[in-house]
Design a protein around this motif. Structure first.
Motif, PDB file in Angstrom:
ATOM      1  N   HIS A  96       0.835  -1.203   0.000  1.00  0.00           N
ATOM      2  CA  HIS A  96       0.000   0.000   0.000  1.00  0.00           C
ATOM      3  C   HIS A  96       0.868   1.251   0.000  1.00  0.00           C
ATOM      4  CE1 HIS A  96      -3.418  -2.611   0.818  1.00  0.00           C
ATOM      5  NE2 HIS A  96      -2.705  -3.167   1.781  1.00  0.00           N
ATOM      6  N   ASP A  97       0.415   2.253  -0.717  1.00  0.00           N
ATOM      7  CA  ASP A  97       1.103   3.534  -0.754  1.00  0.00           C
ATOM      8  C   ASP A  97       0.895   4.279   0.555  1.00  0.00           C
ATOM      9  OD1 ASP A  97       1.896   3.063  -3.357  1.00  0.00           O
ATOM     10  OD2 ASP A  97       0.161   4.097  -4.226  1.00  0.00           O
ATOM     11  N   ARG A  98       1.857   5.117   0.876  1.00  0.00           N
ATOM     12  CA  ARG A  98       1.684   5.990   2.034  1.00  0.00           C
ATOM     13  C   ARG A  98       0.588   7.010   1.743  1.00  0.00           C
ATOM     14  NH1 ARG A  98       7.114   5.394   1.402  1.00  0.00           N
ATOM     15  NH2 ARG A  98       7.131   7.219   0.048  1.00  0.00           N
ATOM     16  N   PRO A  99      -0.220   7.370   2.738  1.00  0.00           N
ATOM     17  CA  PRO A  99      -1.247   8.389   2.507  1.00  0.00           C
ATOM     18  C   PRO A  99      -0.602   9.724   2.164  1.00  0.00           C
ATOM     19  CG  PRO A  99      -1.630   7.208   4.570  1.00  0.00           C
ATOM     20  CD  PRO A  99      -0.266   6.833   4.105  1.00  0.00           C
ATOM     21  N   ALA A 125      -2.610  -5.134  17.089  1.00  0.00           N
ATOM     22  CA  ALA A 125      -2.918  -3.722  16.849  1.00  0.00           C
ATOM     23  C   ALA A 125      -3.535  -3.516  15.472  1.00  0.00           C
ATOM     24  CB  ALA A 125      -1.661  -2.875  17.005  1.00  0.00           C
ATOM     25  N   MET A 126      -3.170  -4.362  14.501  1.00  0.00           N
ATOM     26  CA  MET A 126      -3.714  -4.228  13.148  1.00  0.00           C
ATOM     27  C   MET A 126      -5.225  -4.325  13.143  1.00  0.00           C
ATOM     28  SD  MET A 126      -0.987  -6.530  10.958  1.00  0.00           S
ATOM     29  CE  MET A 126      -2.068  -6.557   9.532  1.00  0.00           C
ATOM     30  N   SER A 127      -5.775  -5.179  13.989  1.00  0.00           N
ATOM     31  CA  SER A 127      -7.226  -5.390  13.982  1.00  0.00           C
ATOM     32  C   SER A 127      -7.992  -4.182  14.494  1.00  0.00           C
ATOM     33  CB  SER A 127      -7.574  -6.620  14.827  1.00  0.00           C
ATOM     34  OG  SER A 127      -7.291  -6.387  16.204  1.00  0.00           O
ATOM     35  N   ARG A 128      -7.298  -3.255  15.156  1.00  0.00           N
ATOM     36  CA  ARG A 128      -7.971  -2.080  15.716  1.00  0.00           C
ATOM     37  C   ARG A 128      -7.863  -0.857  14.805  1.00  0.00           C
ATOM     38  NH1 ARG A 128     -11.109  -4.439  19.594  1.00  0.00           N
ATOM     39  NH2 ARG A 128      -9.850  -5.853  20.879  1.00  0.00           N
ATOM     40  N   LEU A 129      -7.158  -0.982  13.699  1.00  0.00           N
ATOM     41  CA  LEU A 129      -6.978   0.166  12.815  1.00  0.00           C
ATOM     42  C   LEU A 129      -8.284   0.680  12.220  1.00  0.00           C
ATOM     43  CD1 LEU A 129      -3.691  -0.920  10.998  1.00  0.00           C
ATOM     44  CD2 LEU A 129      -3.922   0.744  12.855  1.00  0.00           C
ATOM     45  N   GLY A 136     -11.825   9.036  12.981  1.00  0.00           N
ATOM     46  CA  GLY A 136     -11.382  10.294  12.388  1.00  0.00           C
ATOM     47  C   GLY A 136      -9.919  10.571  12.609  1.00  0.00           C
ATOM     48  N   VAL A 137      -9.202   9.595  13.147  1.00  0.00           N
ATOM     49  CA  VAL A 137      -7.751   9.704  13.316  1.00  0.00           C
ATOM     50  C   VAL A 137      -7.089   9.651  11.942  1.00  0.00           C
ATOM     51  CG1 VAL A 137      -5.717   8.459  14.188  1.00  0.00           C
ATOM     52  CG2 VAL A 137      -7.752   8.739  15.634  1.00  0.00           C
ATOM     53  N   THR A 138      -6.034  10.424  11.759  1.00  0.00           N
ATOM     54  CA  THR A 138      -5.262  10.358  10.520  1.00  0.00           C
ATOM     55  C   THR A 138      -3.803   9.977  10.753  1.00  0.00           C
ATOM     56  OG1 THR A 138      -4.664  12.713  10.570  1.00  0.00           O
ATOM     57  CG2 THR A 138      -6.733  12.123   9.458  1.00  0.00           C
ATOM     58  N   VAL A 139      -3.337  10.036  12.003  1.00  0.00           N
ATOM     59  CA  VAL A 139      -1.937   9.729  12.320  1.00  0.00           C
ATOM     60  C   VAL A 139      -1.888   8.826  13.548  1.00  0.00           C
ATOM     61  CG1 VAL A 139       0.338  10.655  12.875  1.00  0.00           C
ATOM     62  CG2 VAL A 139      -1.240  12.009  11.479  1.00  0.00           C
ATOM     63  N   VAL A 140      -1.227   7.688  13.415  1.00  0.00           N
ATOM     64  CA  VAL A 140      -0.974   6.810  14.558  1.00  0.00           C
ATOM     65  C   VAL A 140       0.455   7.058  15.025  1.00  0.00           C
ATOM     66  CG1 VAL A 140      -0.800   4.428  15.353  1.00  0.00           C
ATOM     67  CG2 VAL A 140      -2.573   5.069  13.700  1.00  0.00           C
ATOM     68  N   GLU A 141       0.594   7.451  16.276  1.00  0.00           N
ATOM     69  CA  GLU A 141       1.929   7.652  16.846  1.00  0.00           C
ATOM     70  C   GLU A 141       2.228   6.505  17.789  1.00  0.00           C
ATOM     71  OE1 GLU A 141       3.857  10.741  19.975  1.00  0.00           O
ATOM     72  OE2 GLU A 141       3.193  11.634  18.078  1.00  0.00           O
ATOM     73  N   ILE A 142       3.261   5.727  17.461  1.00  0.00           N
ATOM     74  CA  ILE A 142       3.610   4.539  18.223  1.00  0.00           C
ATOM     75  C   ILE A 142       4.729   4.870  19.201  1.00  0.00           C
ATOM     76  CG2 ILE A 142       4.460   2.175  18.080  1.00  0.00           C
ATOM     77  CD1 ILE A 142       3.306   2.014  15.266  1.00  0.00           C
ATOM     78  N   MET A 143       4.471   4.668  20.486  1.00  0.00           N
ATOM     79  CA  MET A 143       5.523   4.863  21.481  1.00  0.00           C
ATOM     80  C   MET A 143       6.707   3.962  21.161  1.00  0.00           C
ATOM     81  SD  MET A 143       3.154   5.301  24.929  1.00  0.00           S
ATOM     82  CE  MET A 143       4.548   5.155  26.069  1.00  0.00           C
ATOM     83  N   PRO A 144       7.915   4.310  21.642  1.00  0.00           N
ATOM     84  CA  PRO A 144       9.140   3.655  21.149  1.00  0.00           C
ATOM     85  C   PRO A 144       9.088   2.136  21.220  1.00  0.00           C
ATOM     86  CG  PRO A 144       9.692   5.525  22.534  1.00  0.00           C
ATOM     87  CD  PRO A 144       8.215   5.328  22.666  1.00  0.00           C
ATOM     88  N   VAL A 145       9.579   1.502  20.160  1.00  0.00           N
ATOM     89  CA  VAL A 145       9.644   0.046  20.117  1.00  0.00           C
ATOM     90  C   VAL A 145      11.087  -0.450  20.025  1.00  0.00           C
ATOM     91  CG1 VAL A 145       7.354  -0.151  19.085  1.00  0.00           C
ATOM     92  CG2 VAL A 145       9.376  -0.068  17.595  1.00  0.00           C
ATOM     93  N   ALA A 146      12.068   0.441  20.092  1.00  0.00           N
ATOM     94  CA  ALA A 146      13.469   0.011  20.087  1.00  0.00           C
ATOM     95  C   ALA A 146      13.703  -0.919  21.278  1.00  0.00           C
ATOM     96  CB  ALA A 146      14.392   1.220  20.169  1.00  0.00           C
ATOM     97  N   GLN A 147      14.441  -2.006  21.060  1.00  0.00           N
ATOM     98  CA  GLN A 147      14.547  -3.048  22.083  1.00  0.00           C
ATOM     99  C   GLN A 147      15.222  -2.530  23.346  1.00  0.00           C
ATOM    100  OE1 GLN A 147      15.887  -6.805  20.615  1.00  0.00           O
ATOM    101  NE2 GLN A 147      15.698  -7.836  22.588  1.00  0.00           N
ATOM    102  N   TYR A 148      14.619  -2.901  24.468  1.00  0.00           N
ATOM    103  CA  TYR A 148      15.093  -2.504  25.796  1.00  0.00           C
ATOM    104  C   TYR A 148      15.192  -3.740  26.669  1.00  0.00           C
ATOM    105  CZ  TYR A 148       9.995  -2.654  26.352  1.00  0.00           C
ATOM    106  OH  TYR A 148       8.671  -3.036  26.325  1.00  0.00           O
ATOM    107  N   HIS A 184      -5.509   1.809   5.432  1.00  0.00           N
ATOM    108  CA  HIS A 184      -6.671   2.490   6.023  1.00  0.00           C
ATOM    109  C   HIS A 184      -6.539   4.010   5.966  1.00  0.00           C
ATOM    110  CE1 HIS A 184      -8.637  -1.137   7.447  1.00  0.00           C
ATOM    111  NE2 HIS A 184      -7.506  -1.545   7.994  1.00  0.00           N
ATOM    112  N   GLY A 185      -5.542   4.496   5.248  1.00  0.00           N
ATOM    113  CA  GLY A 185      -5.366   5.943   5.122  1.00  0.00           C
ATOM    114  C   GLY A 185      -4.742   6.598   6.335  1.00  0.00           C
ATOM    115  N   LEU A 186      -4.093   5.807   7.176  1.00  0.00           N
ATOM    116  CA  LEU A 186      -3.491   6.320   8.402  1.00  0.00           C
ATOM    117  C   LEU A 186      -1.986   6.477   8.228  1.00  0.00           C
ATOM    118  CD1 LEU A 186      -5.355   3.953  10.881  1.00  0.00           C
ATOM    119  CD2 LEU A 186      -5.839   6.380  10.548  1.00  0.00           C
ATOM    120  N   MET A 187      -1.458   7.642   8.552  1.00  0.00           N
ATOM    121  CA  MET A 187      -0.013   7.826   8.611  1.00  0.00           C
ATOM    122  C   MET A 187       0.516   7.263   9.927  1.00  0.00           C
ATOM    123  SD  MET A 187       0.591  11.621   6.933  1.00  0.00           S
ATOM    124  CE  MET A 187      -0.434  12.537   8.095  1.00  0.00           C
TER     125      MET A 187
END
Length: 572
Positions: A96-99, A125-129, A136-148, A184-187
């Motif tokens: 899919h292309d980026r929105p 998380a995919m199932s909740r998109l 009406g959300v257009t941007v999903v901001e994911i808290m850091p996932v870098a390994q800790y 789903h059109g979400l950045m």
């Protein structure tokens, strides 16, 4: 994977190239399953070795004293942060292309993968998109996932910034989530931490002490010396890695006030230049309590550095106004929360950042500022992790939610806000031994100055139940109250998309004007590129006479304009 990364293991046509900057040791070896190979010193502290090994090969670097350490630029670990790294190919078949959603249409939803769903995975998380899209959300901001270290944590103590945390799934699971968001059109903005490393699993000091600045400390660990070119490449390439190899639409850069660099250009400017040179739309957002504007100035309306900034002033003043709390950093907003909130609404900053200092920001376009009523910090840094739904009057909270979602600034909501979630979001971690005990005691000590509770009541961040209590409860979204709250948010965001967002492009400097109004009342007119947007809100207990607003009234929360706990908007 492209062959131009400076750090780490990069598969190429001629074999996998392993590189590590280790200026503190005279020799370095590469540990592979079939034996140990001496790495070549190639100058300026760099060591390099090319080996014909297949994808999936485990490796480590061996120091002169015989200690094996993981690759700090590991793209994948075989296990925890102390173990071997894995050669991996970051290519992926994107479907899919980026929105192409413009930034003035941004509505941000901040989430933590581990507590966003009962499963706590990228796949879940995919199932909740679709829910977020329909909201009406257009941007999903994911808290850091870098390994800790450990399995549970907020993500801000990462030590392997290139390796997605395996407790949530595989790197390709994360790519699939981002690809599905685009469908789903979400950045997607990835939250990244470039101001420190976590306390568990960072071995850089053993072979690259020059990575760090001995003259200062951050609140979370050793400060970093960004003046050194290998260090700069480590972080700039990490930013490009998330944008290129994970197809992210942008980044949220954590606490950049602790990224201190006197180099010209400074690290953040160079990072922004290289990100925008990718030749596509990239959104870089920042958290910075200095309230400075030099990173966010636009040229003829175009973004050339950072796109937007978290507006703590807006939140802090709004929180005091809603709750009456004045302890801790809220003390700076206790004298005039109404005036300070109005200043943040009209001008971006109220210049209360960094101990009352800041830069005038009213000349910036309104979508430079990201406003929020709460986020992971503002909830989780409370001892008990309470949300505003348990702290504020519901009617006044609804009125201020309307102000947030219909202002010309970019709104951000925290996961669960849309159904008025009451579950806490607590501070949690997963450290063992002395470090775990130190985190527990440090958390309790942090709240000794607060008189409302005994420090022994502070939830232990190391206990699994603290993490589990922090999950949002999707069952509440299906209750009558939850459905009503979601419908209210959906209606406001649809109105924002249809009527407010189109007004923002072309807005000139000084667009916000504060009108005289009684205490605890908000009256602001924004002269936007497409018209004038007016808000009149009353957060007091009594009806009030508010300045007249012109044009078409597009929204009312409450009984009537000027009524107690009301918010109304007009366009002219």
């Amino acid at each position: 994977m492209s062959a131009d990364w400076t750090w780490g293991a990069t598969p190429t046509d001629g074999g996998t190239r392993f590189r590590l900057w280790a200026p503190g040791v005279p020799t370095l070896s590469l540990v592979l399953p079939d034996g140990v190979r001496t790495m070549d010193a190639v100058g300026d502290g760099w060591f390099e070795c090319v080996a014909d090994v297949p994808l999936g090969t485990e490796y480590a670097f061996r120091l002169p004293d015989g200690m094996d350490v993981p690759d700090p630029a590991s793209r994948l670990q075989s296990g925890d942060v102390h173990g071997t790294s894995v050669v991996t190919d970051t290519s992926y078949e994107w479907r899919h292309d980026r929105p192409d959603t413009p930034w003035h249409d941004a509505v941000i939803y901040e989430l933590h993968i581990g507590t966003f769903t009962p499963e706590g995975t990228y796949t879940a998380a995919m199932s909740r998109l679709p829910h977020l899209r329909d909201l009406g959300v257009t941007v999903v901001e994911i808290m850091p996932v870098a390994q800790y270290g450990g399995d549970r944590g907020w993500g801000y103590d990462g030590v392997l910034p290139y390796a997605p945390h395996p407790a949530y799934g595989t790197p390709d699971d994360l790519r699939a989530l981002i690809d599905a968001a685009h469908a789903h059109g979400l950045m997607v903005l990835m939250d990244v931490v470039y101001n420190h490393f976590g306390p568990d699993g960072n071995y850089l000091h053993l072979y690259a002490a020059d990575f760090f600045d001995p003259s200062r400390q951050t609140p979370w660990g050793a400060a970093i010396d960004y003046s050194r070119e290998p260090v700069r490449r480590f972080f700039i390439e990490n930013a490009l890695y998330w944008l290129r190899d994970f197809n992210c639409d942008g980044l949220r850069l954590d606490a950049i006030d602790h990224i201190r660099d006197a180099t010209d250009p400074e690290l953040l400017v160079q990072l922004a230049r290289e990100a925008h040179a990718l030749g596509r739309m990239v959104h870089l957002t920042t958290e910075d309590n200095r309230n400075v504007t030099h990173l966010h100035e636009r040229e003829n309306g175009a973004v050339t550095r950072m796109t937007a900034e978290w507006n703590d002033d807006w939140h802090n003043a709004a929180h005091v106004l809603l709750t009456g709390e004045t302890e801790g950093y809220y003390d700076a907003y206790a004298d005039d929360p109404t005036g300070l909130l109005l200043g943040a609404m009209a001008n971006g900053f109220s210049t209360r950042g960094a101990g009352g200092k800041g830069t005038a920001s009213g000349h910036l376009q309104p979508d430079v500022f990201i406003d929020f009523l709460q986020n992971h910090d503002q909830i989780g840094n409370r001892a008990m992790g309470e949300r505003l739904t348990t702290l504020a009057d519901p009617a006044r909270l609804r009125a201020l939610q309307a102000v947030l979602l219909l202002s010309p600034h970019v709104p951000m909501i925290f996961m669960g806000d849309e159904w008025d979630e009451t579950a806490p979001f607590l501070f949690f971690a997963d450290f063992d031994g002395d470090l775990g005990r130190a985190v527990t005691e440090g958390r309790r000590k942090e709240f000794e100055k607060f008189a409302d509770f005994a420090t022994s009541d502070v939830p232990d961040p190391i206990r699994t139940e603290t993490f589990e209590r922090s999950r949002i409860d999707w069952d509440k979204a299906g209750t009558d109250a939850g459905r009503a709250a979601i419908a209210r948010h959906r209606e406001l965001l649809a109105l924002r998309r249809a009527r407010v967002a189109p007004l923002i492009p072309g807005t000139g400097p000084g667009c916000g004007r504060i009108l005289d109004a009684p205490d605890r009342c908000l009256a602001v007119d924004w002269k936007l590129g497409g018209g004038v947007l007016s808000v009149r809100a009353n957060l007091s207990d009594d009806d009030a006479d508010l300045p007249e607003a012109r044009g078409e009234r597009i929204h009312l929360t409450g009984d009537a304009p000027g009524a107690a706990a009301s918010a109304a908007f007009w366009i002219s």
